[in-house]
Write a protein that holds these residues in place. Sequence first.
Motif, PDB file in Angstrom:
ATOM      1  N   VAL A   1       0.849  -1.186   0.000  1.00  0.00           N
ATOM      2  CA  VAL A   1       0.000   0.000   0.000  1.00  0.00           C
ATOM      3  C   VAL A   1       0.887   1.239   0.000  1.00  0.00           C
ATOM      4  CG1 VAL A   1      -1.817   1.272   1.196  1.00  0.00           C
ATOM      5  CG2 VAL A   1      -1.812  -1.234   1.237  1.00  0.00           C
TER       6      VAL A   1
ATOM      7  N   GLN B   1     -13.340  -3.284   0.912  1.00  0.00           N
ATOM      8  CA  GLN B   1     -13.075  -1.970   1.478  1.00  0.00           C
ATOM      9  C   GLN B   1     -11.779  -1.987   2.275  1.00  0.00           C
ATOM     10  OE1 GLN B   1     -16.600  -1.225   3.885  1.00  0.00           O
ATOM     11  NE2 GLN B   1     -17.382   0.213   2.367  1.00  0.00           N
TER      12      GLN B   1
ATOM     13  N   LEU C   1     -12.848   3.304   2.538  1.00  0.00           N
ATOM     14  CA  LEU C   1     -12.563   3.520   1.122  1.00  0.00           C
ATOM     15  C   LEU C   1     -12.931   2.262   0.348  1.00  0.00           C
ATOM     16  CD1 LEU C   1      -8.998   5.047   1.612  1.00  0.00           C
ATOM     17  CD2 LEU C   1     -11.157   6.292   1.421  1.00  0.00           C
TER      18      LEU C   1
ATOM     19  N   VAL D   1     -12.645  -0.403  -2.477  1.00  0.00           N
ATOM     20  CA  VAL D   1     -11.548  -0.916  -3.294  1.00  0.00           C
ATOM     21  C   VAL D   1     -12.073  -1.888  -4.346  1.00  0.00           C
ATOM     22  CG1 VAL D   1      -9.378  -2.192  -3.290  1.00  0.00           C
ATOM     23  CG2 VAL D   1      -9.908  -0.637  -1.411  1.00  0.00           C
TER      24      VAL D   1
ATOM     25  N   LEU E   1      -1.407  -1.118  -4.106  1.00  0.00           N
ATOM     26  CA  LEU E   1      -2.607  -0.312  -3.892  1.00  0.00           C
ATOM     27  C   LEU E   1      -2.165   1.093  -3.519  1.00  0.00           C
ATOM     28  CD1 LEU E   1      -5.665   0.196  -3.303  1.00  0.00           C
ATOM     29  CD2 LEU E   1      -5.225  -0.673  -0.997  1.00  0.00           C
ATOM     30  N   TRP E   2      -2.644   2.074  -4.276  1.00  0.00           N
ATOM     31  CA  TRP E   2      -2.301   3.461  -3.994  1.00  0.00           C
ATOM     32  C   TRP E   2      -3.468   4.172  -3.319  1.00  0.00           C
ATOM     33  CZ3 TRP E   2      -0.004   1.124  -8.148  1.00  0.00           C
ATOM     34  CH2 TRP E   2       1.378   1.318  -8.301  1.00  0.00           C
ATOM     35  N   LEU E   3      -3.157   4.957  -2.284  1.00  0.00           N
ATOM     36  CA  LEU E   3      -4.104   5.870  -1.665  1.00  0.00           C
ATOM     37  C   LEU E   3      -3.742   7.268  -2.155  1.00  0.00           C
ATOM     38  CD1 LEU E   3      -4.078   4.518   2.011  1.00  0.00           C
ATOM     39  CD2 LEU E   3      -5.487   3.764   0.077  1.00  0.00           C
ATOM     40  N   ASP E   4      -4.499   7.765  -3.109  1.00  0.00           N
ATOM     41  CA  ASP E   4      -4.223   9.071  -3.715  1.00  0.00           C
ATOM     42  C   ASP E   4      -4.980  10.132  -2.928  1.00  0.00           C
ATOM     43  OD1 ASP E   4      -3.580  11.183  -5.287  1.00  0.00           O
ATOM     44  OD2 ASP E   4      -4.523  10.430  -7.114  1.00  0.00           O
TER      45      ASP E   4
ATOM     46  N   ILE F   1     -10.036  10.779  -0.961  1.00  0.00           N
ATOM     47  CA  ILE F   1      -8.979   9.832  -1.315  1.00  0.00           C
ATOM     48  C   ILE F   1      -9.468   8.918  -2.430  1.00  0.00           C
ATOM     49  CG2 ILE F   1      -7.460   7.995  -0.474  1.00  0.00           C
ATOM     50  CD1 ILE F   1      -7.806   9.164   2.338  1.00  0.00           C
ATOM     51  N   ARG F   2      -8.665   8.806  -3.468  1.00  0.00           N
ATOM     52  CA  ARG F   2      -8.945   7.882  -4.565  1.00  0.00           C
ATOM     53  C   ARG F   2      -8.044   6.662  -4.412  1.00  0.00           C
ATOM     54  NH1 ARG F   2      -6.986   7.249 -10.138  1.00  0.00           N
ATOM     55  NH2 ARG F   2      -5.322   8.721  -9.592  1.00  0.00           N
ATOM     56  N   THR F   3      -8.591   5.476  -4.642  1.00  0.00           N
ATOM     57  CA  THR F   3      -7.785   4.257  -4.564  1.00  0.00           C
ATOM     58  C   THR F   3      -7.698   3.607  -5.939  1.00  0.00           C
ATOM     59  OG1 THR F   3      -9.656   2.793  -4.066  1.00  0.00           O
ATOM     60  CG2 THR F   3      -8.566   3.874  -2.198  1.00  0.00           C
TER      61      THR F   3
ATOM     62  N   THR G   1      -5.488   0.048  -7.886  1.00  0.00           N
ATOM     63  CA  THR G   1      -4.581  -1.087  -7.706  1.00  0.00           C
ATOM     64  C   THR G   1      -3.907  -1.439  -9.017  1.00  0.00           C
ATOM     65  OG1 THR G   1      -6.362  -2.674  -8.124  1.00  0.00           O
ATOM     66  CG2 THR G   1      -5.942  -2.076  -5.825  1.00  0.00           C
TER      67      THR G   1
END
Length: 264
Positions: free
Chosen positions: A38, A105, A137, A139, A151-154, A175-177, A179
């Motif tokens: 992550v 999630q 969030l 996913v 997995l990015w938490l933008d 926050i945008r997620t 993968t």
Amino acid sequence: MKNNVLSFLLLGAMSLFSLTSCDDGNDYPPQGNSRLSVYLTDAPVAYDAVYIDIQDVRVNYSSDTTNGWQSLGLLRPGVYNLLDFRNGLDTLLISKDLPAGKISQIRLILGNNNSVVVGGTSYPLETPSAQQSGLKLNVHAELVADVEYRLWLDFDAAKSIVTTGSNKYILKPVIRTFTQATSGSIKGIALPAISVKGIYAIQQNDTVAAALPNAVTGTFVLPGLNAGAYNVAIVGDGILRDTTLLGVNVTVGQASNVGTITLR
């Protein structure tokens, strides 16, 4: 053939082999698991600094949004300046083996030490009480066994900070997620398992991964492979002969199944 294969493999793979047997603790995911990493990243924002106190990330495998949360544990809980991770930069929060399957999630747990710096002055970021139990969030990612994922938490700091005047700032995270699978794997069954002394993925004369089969079932996995073609060498015990599978193709996000190989 056995002596030639063994002498070649032992030169480049002895240390790798010791790390990847099925029963050892190792850097590769065990059979039936996926490796999830992550990362935290940020979109550009017109502040001097945005400090966010991140304490944990939890995952939910079920549709029950109340129960079933599992802590993943951060590599470094604490305060992160989001502005350090703009323009494609990121930082690793977690790298952990998880059971393969669907993640519906994740929950980001924040601490109380959040602040924003504007014009050289630091102001506290107030967090609404409804968000103190964690930010849920969506996913909806399917993790395939023996494949590594990121997995990015933008964290969009520009949209996440609300000013109410009088130098008061409120944190309402946006926050945008997303993968991305980063590797593939090769799996199969090698029999008789007791006679198999090593299984190796070889690419351009380089031993990339190694494994031992399960002592009972003979199943094996060579994980963490980049896309491309590999030769898979199965080394016997000297009584049963070695065998090599040529040109096994690996695709990112998939496990290539070579079926059952029986030494004779």
